[in-house]
Design an enzyme around this catalytic site. Structure first.
Site, mmCIF file in Angstrom:
data_model
loop_
_atom_site.group_PDB
_atom_site.id
_atom_site.type_symbol
_atom_site.label_atom_id
_atom_site.label_comp_id
_atom_site.label_asym_id
_atom_site.label_seq_id
_atom_site.Cartn_x
_atom_site.Cartn_y
_atom_site.Cartn_z
ATOM 1 N N ASP A 77 -8.675 12.536 -2.249
ATOM 2 C CA ASP A 77 -8.135 11.967 -1.031
ATOM 3 C C ASP A 77 -8.777 10.600 -0.844
ATOM 4 O O ASP A 77 -9.959 10.495 -0.495
ATOM 5 C CB ASP A 77 -8.384 12.863 0.186
ATOM 6 C CG ASP A 77 -7.571 12.374 1.373
ATOM 7 O OD1 ASP A 77 -7.405 11.131 1.497
ATOM 8 O OD2 ASP A 77 -7.082 13.194 2.176
ATOM 9 N N TYR A 178 3.750 -4.436 -2.841
ATOM 10 C CA TYR A 178 5.163 -4.665 -2.557
ATOM 11 C C TYR A 178 5.325 -5.973 -1.790
ATOM 12 O O TYR A 178 4.473 -6.337 -0.981
ATOM 13 C CB TYR A 178 5.744 -3.472 -1.758
ATOM 14 C CG TYR A 178 7.200 -3.658 -1.440
ATOM 15 C CD1 TYR A 178 8.096 -4.011 -2.440
ATOM 16 C CD2 TYR A 178 7.674 -3.532 -0.136
ATOM 17 C CE1 TYR A 178 9.435 -4.232 -2.160
ATOM 18 C CE2 TYR A 178 9.004 -3.736 0.154
ATOM 19 C CZ TYR A 178 9.878 -4.095 -0.865
ATOM 20 O OH TYR A 178 11.194 -4.330 -0.574
ATOM 21 N N TYR A 188 9.900 -1.675 6.678
ATOM 22 C CA TYR A 188 8.617 -1.393 6.010
ATOM 23 C C TYR A 188 7.521 -1.635 7.048
ATOM 24 O O TYR A 188 6.846 -2.656 7.054
ATOM 25 C CB TYR A 188 8.457 -2.325 4.808
ATOM 26 C CG TYR A 188 7.406 -1.901 3.802
ATOM 27 C CD1 TYR A 188 7.665 -0.885 2.891
ATOM 28 C CD2 TYR A 188 6.167 -2.534 3.747
ATOM 29 C CE1 TYR A 188 6.707 -0.509 1.960
ATOM 30 C CE2 TYR A 188 5.218 -2.165 2.820
ATOM 31 C CZ TYR A 188 5.489 -1.152 1.922
ATOM 32 O OH TYR A 188 4.540 -0.783 0.992
HETATM 33 P P1 NAD Z 1 4.572 8.240 -5.352
HETATM 34 O O1 NAD Z 1 4.978 9.247 -4.345
HETATM 35 O O2 NAD Z 1 4.834 8.546 -6.785
HETATM 36 O O3 NAD Z 1 3.041 7.856 -5.247
HETATM 37 C C1 NAD Z 1 2.300 7.797 -4.061
HETATM 38 C C2 NAD Z 1 1.157 8.779 -4.222
HETATM 39 O O4 NAD Z 1 0.172 8.539 -3.215
HETATM 40 C C3 NAD Z 1 1.585 10.236 -4.073
HETATM 41 O O5 NAD Z 1 1.240 10.946 -5.251
HETATM 42 C C4 NAD Z 1 0.766 10.740 -2.894
HETATM 43 O O6 NAD Z 1 0.387 12.079 -3.052
HETATM 44 C C5 NAD Z 1 -0.422 9.799 -2.962
HETATM 45 N N1 NAD Z 1 -1.229 9.712 -1.744
HETATM 46 C C6 NAD Z 1 -0.818 9.548 -0.469
HETATM 47 N N2 NAD Z 1 -1.901 9.507 0.348
HETATM 48 C C7 NAD Z 1 -3.002 9.650 -0.442
HETATM 49 C C8 NAD Z 1 -4.391 9.707 -0.193
HETATM 50 N N3 NAD Z 1 -4.882 9.596 1.039
HETATM 51 N N4 NAD Z 1 -5.214 9.891 -1.235
HETATM 52 C C9 NAD Z 1 -4.742 10.020 -2.507
HETATM 53 N N5 NAD Z 1 -3.435 9.967 -2.805
HETATM 54 C C10 NAD Z 1 -2.575 9.776 -1.761
HETATM 55 O O7 NAD Z 1 5.302 6.899 -4.900
HETATM 56 P P2 NAD Z 1 5.337 5.416 -5.477
HETATM 57 O O8 NAD Z 1 6.414 4.749 -4.686
HETATM 58 O O9 NAD Z 1 5.419 5.396 -6.942
HETATM 59 O O10 NAD Z 1 3.960 4.798 -4.992
HETATM 60 C C11 NAD Z 1 2.940 4.349 -5.850
HETATM 61 C C12 NAD Z 1 2.517 2.954 -5.425
HETATM 62 O O11 NAD Z 1 3.599 2.048 -5.678
HETATM 63 C C13 NAD Z 1 2.171 2.810 -3.946
HETATM 64 O O12 NAD Z 1 1.077 1.949 -3.793
HETATM 65 C C14 NAD Z 1 3.422 2.157 -3.391
HETATM 66 O O13 NAD Z 1 3.194 1.431 -2.192
HETATM 67 C C15 NAD Z 1 3.753 1.229 -4.543
HETATM 68 N N6 NAD Z 1 5.093 0.655 -4.513
HETATM 69 C C16 NAD Z 1 6.183 1.470 -4.436
HETATM 70 C C17 NAD Z 1 7.441 0.910 -4.386
HETATM 71 C C18 NAD Z 1 8.663 1.792 -4.291
HETATM 72 O O14 NAD Z 1 9.738 1.312 -3.924
HETATM 73 N N7 NAD Z 1 8.568 3.067 -4.640
HETATM 74 C C19 NAD Z 1 7.613 -0.489 -4.438
HETATM 75 C C20 NAD Z 1 6.485 -1.284 -4.555
HETATM 76 C C21 NAD Z 1 5.231 -0.702 -4.579
#
Ligand code: NAD
Length: 304
Positions: A77, A178, A188
């Site tokens: 976490d 992002y 957002y």
């Molecule tokens: P994802 O759901 O695959 O990954 C997010 C992960 O964060 C999840 O596995 C969740 O369990 C974990 N998480 C949440 N709170 C947490 C905590 N307190 N401690 C540990 N883990 C925690 O989704 P994703 O979209 O691939 O996100 C991964 C990264 O990519 C993030 O930083 C997100 O902001 C970034 N991102 C995503 C997008 C998009 O459109 N999906 C675009 C740009 C950036």
């Protein structure tokens, strides 16, 4: 041939709980390049993820053959640095109560015991959490805002503080950001745009501090929209994916593999000169200043 070869490198990817997100795309690309994969998973989704792994429900296939092997899944976490920080309601929660060593400091200690003093080459921060993400900034509470920045940006600082000393010189850190950090993206909210701005600024400062202290590089990838589990919480992700597909310089959907390949390059010796940078992997959307169909194409010239 100029290869991306990560043979003999060990990676820790924080923020994987299924096979849909950017963390998974990065893990697969690093594994394909030969790296050993370990992951950190958020306690509320840990048991589901472990069951999916045990039951062979996840897409572990690597392009070109073979399967990704995950050496170890660490509970993590990223909102807490040590057990003393964890509030009683979380400590007593049934998903945390019997779980050992889930704070960042404890996870780093266990990692050191498992693999040794200097045992890490690649650290990936692929997580974000903004409890009020659906609220406009104008309606976001102080608590929600600080929680977004704590879980989504400070977590990166804390990971580098605690895992940095375990990293071998030449190692690399990658996070995911992002473009809402620098341009207005309606929807957002909840301080998530502020968290991403902090993450990008911290990438620059950490590249200098951790570069000098540990001899490692720190970069962040600004990715286009992907309908991951986390992104679905925003509520508008499908619209965002369609909007980008229509208006990006290359009118295609962004993929986790695109981001994974860029991460593998950045973490390899081929990226040795790149640090402190935000790299866009969004099919060129960030360069656009107007929607693609704002001005109708000019008619063909008429013959005199
Ligand atoms: P994802 O759901 O695959 O990954 C997010 C992960 O964060 C999840 O596995 C969740 O369990 C974990 N998480 C949440 N709170 C947490 C905590 N307190 N401690 C540990 N883990 C925690 O989704 P994703 O979209 O691939 O996100 C991964 C990264 O990519 C993030 O930083 C997100 O902001 C970034 N991102 C995503 C997008 C998009 O459109 N999906 C675009 C740009 C950036």
């Amino acid at each position: 041939m100029l290869p991306i070869d990560l043979t003999g490198k060990r990676a820790f990817i924080a923020g994987i709980a299924d096979d849909h997100g950017y963390g998974w795309g990065i893990a697969k690309a690093l594994a394909q390049a030969g790296a050993q994969i370990t992951v950190g998973t958020w306690p509320p989704v840990l048991s589901l993820f472990q069951k999916s792994l045990e039951r062979d429900k996840l897409d572990l296939d690597l392009p070109g053959g073979g399967k990704m092997k995950i050496e170890k899944v660490y509970p993590l976490d990223a909102s807490w640095d040590s057990l003393a920080d964890v509030p009683p309601e979380t400590r007593e929660d049934k998903r945390y109560k019997d779980l050992p060593n889930y704070t960042i400091g404890e996870a780093a200690e266990v990692f050191k015991k498992d693999w040794g003093e200097k045992s890490l080459d690649i650290l990936v921060h692929s997580l974000a959490n903004g409890p009020e993400v659906k609220k406009p900034l104008l309606e976001t509470s102080r608590k929600g805002y600080l929680s977004a920045v704590s879980s989504s940006a400070y977590s990166m600082v804390s990971l580098v503080q605690r895992f940095g000393p375990l990293m071998r010189p030449g190692g690399a850190v990658i996070s995911l950001t992002y473009m809402a950090s620098e341009r207005v993206v309606p929807g957002y909210g909840g301080g998530m745009s502020s968290a991403k701005a902090a993450l990008e600024s911290d990438t620059r400062v950490l590249s200098f501090e951790a570069g000098r202290k540990f001899g490692i590089r720190v970069n962040t990838i600004s990715a286009g929209p992907l309908a991951s589990r986390a992104a679905k919480a925003i509520g508008t992700i499908e619209l965002m994916v369609e909007y980008y597909k229509k208006n990006a310089a290359i009118p295609e959907t962004n993929t986790a593999a695109d981001v994974g390949h860029t991460a593998a390059f950045l973490c390899s010796a081929l990226g040795a000169g790149i640090t402190g940078t935000t790299i866009y992997v969004d099919k060129g959307y960030h360069s656009m200043g107007m929607t693609a169909d704002a001005i109708p194409p000019s008619p063909p010239p008429t013959q005199a």
